[in-house]
Design a protein around this motif. Structure first.
Motif, mmCIF file in Angstrom:
data_model
loop_
_atom_site.group_PDB
_atom_site.id
_atom_site.type_symbol
_atom_site.label_atom_id
_atom_site.label_comp_id
_atom_site.label_asym_id
_atom_site.label_seq_id
_atom_site.Cartn_x
_atom_site.Cartn_y
_atom_site.Cartn_z
ATOM 1 N N THR A 50 -30.438 -26.661 26.758
ATOM 2 C CA THR A 50 -29.589 -26.862 28.374
ATOM 3 C C THR A 50 -30.037 -26.250 28.994
ATOM 4 O OG1 THR A 50 -28.286 -25.056 27.637
ATOM 5 C CG2 THR A 50 -27.594 -27.780 27.416
ATOM 6 N N TRP A 66 -29.748 -21.978 24.853
ATOM 7 C CA TRP A 66 -28.851 -22.885 24.335
ATOM 8 C C TRP A 66 -29.487 -23.756 24.639
ATOM 9 C CZ3 TRP A 66 -23.807 -20.652 26.358
ATOM 10 C CH2 TRP A 66 -22.840 -19.728 26.169
ATOM 11 N N GLN A 88 -23.763 -24.533 24.039
ATOM 12 C CA GLN A 88 -22.087 -24.739 25.141
ATOM 13 C C GLN A 88 -20.670 -25.429 24.964
ATOM 14 O OE1 GLN A 88 -23.105 -24.151 28.148
ATOM 15 N NE2 GLN A 88 -25.443 -24.594 28.533
ATOM 16 N N HIS A 99 -19.897 -25.076 31.505
ATOM 17 C CA HIS A 99 -20.554 -25.563 30.957
ATOM 18 C C HIS A 99 -20.818 -26.988 30.791
ATOM 19 C CE1 HIS A 99 -20.867 -21.392 29.771
ATOM 20 N NE2 HIS A 99 -20.045 -21.029 29.750
ATOM 21 N N ASP A 101 -23.738 -27.590 32.192
ATOM 22 C CA ASP A 101 -25.506 -27.807 31.855
ATOM 23 C C ASP A 101 -25.404 -28.665 30.972
ATOM 24 O OD1 ASP A 101 -25.585 -25.361 33.181
ATOM 25 O OD2 ASP A 101 -24.950 -24.298 31.495
#
Length: 276
Positions: free
Chosen positions: A34, A39, A44, A140, A143
């Motif tokens: 991401t 991550w 996430q 999040h 993302d």
């Protein structure tokens, strides 16, 4: 009076929107990187599961919450290590997140009126904690959506994030090692079209009567920030660089704020670079 039940319903709706994005994904998609360096999509969701867990500790067992902070092997890696500790195969991770967010909602609803919860920095009321969870979940999810090439609909729930972004003006400056300004800032945001119909006919704040414009701060403030509410939310969650957003700052304090705005707790985030 803040309606905690309504806030919790908005948090559930925000979580369900992300859940619908990730539930059908293949294991390969869960492993996709991401925009957050290092991550994956799984990170996430694991981060949200971990933060839901520590938020529940704050609401039910403050001693255990403080122990989780003081016992961290490397405080600088607290967030990354927390996400790593909750990683699991997709089905297990998804179940863990679902169970954890339901447990958190139950715990927050049971907090006695007037009680403040420990957190990273200032203590928080249950309503503030739920607002922070809405902000985190939305950010999040952004993302994840960026990773999947999905554009999510803007909802009236963005108003929670915009309000939190306004309230954390001082925190953004302090987190970046700058003096907290004393000059007030007026924020005037154009609500997303889809959110206006959601808000029609109900009170949405002390200053915006119809929901078309979300307003925070004194009317006579010389410093102002104006623009789309979605852009402001992307800025204060550090999901976009100000150069890529249609926000206008008037005044020195307002202009500096757009460089350091940060609605989340903790040290300054790295933010995102401009796309052009």
């Amino acid at each position: 009076m803040v309606d905690l039940t309504a806030l919790l319903a908005d948090l559930a709706a925000e979580s369900d929107q992300l859940d619908a994005l990730v539930a059908p994904l293949s294991p390969e998609d869960w492993a996709r990187p991401t925009p957050a360096p290092g991550w994956t999509v799984a990170h996430q969701v694991a981060h949200l599961a971990w933060t839901d867990h520590v938020a529940r500790l704050a609401a039910t067992d403050p001693a255990a919450f403080f122990a989780s902070v003081t016992g961290a092997p490397d405080p600088a890696r607290l967030v990354d290590d927390g996400a790593e500790s909750f990683l699991a195969p997709p089905a297990e991770l998804l179940a863990r997140w679902r169970d954890g967010r339901a447990a958190l909602a139950t715990a927050l609803a049971a907090v006695p009126p007037g009680e403040k919860l420990p957190w990273y920095g200032a203590r928080m009321s249950p309503a503030s904690m739920v607002t922070a969870r809405i902000m985190e979940t939305w950010a999040h999810a952004e993302d994840v959506a960026d990773t999947l090439g999905v554009t999510r609909p803007a909802t009236a729930r963005l108003r929670h994030i915009a309000h939190l972004g306004f309230r954390t003006l001082g925190h953004g400056f302090a987190a970046h090692g700058r003096a907290v300004p004393t000059a007030p800032v007026r924020v005037e945001l154009t609500a997303p079209a889809s959110a206006r119909s959601e808000l029609a006919g109900r009170a949405v704040g002390s200053e915006d009567a119809d929901g078309d414009t979300w307003i925070f701060g004194p009317a006579d403030a010389a410093d102002r920030v104006t623009g789309p509410a979605l852009d402001f939310c992307l800025l204060v969650t550090q999901r976009r660089h100000r150069a890529d957003l249609s926000l206008v700052a008037t005044g020195t304090t307002a202009d500096e704020w757009l460089d350091v705005a940060q609605a989340f707790a903790g040290p300054p985030g790295a933010g995102r670079g401009p796309t052009a």
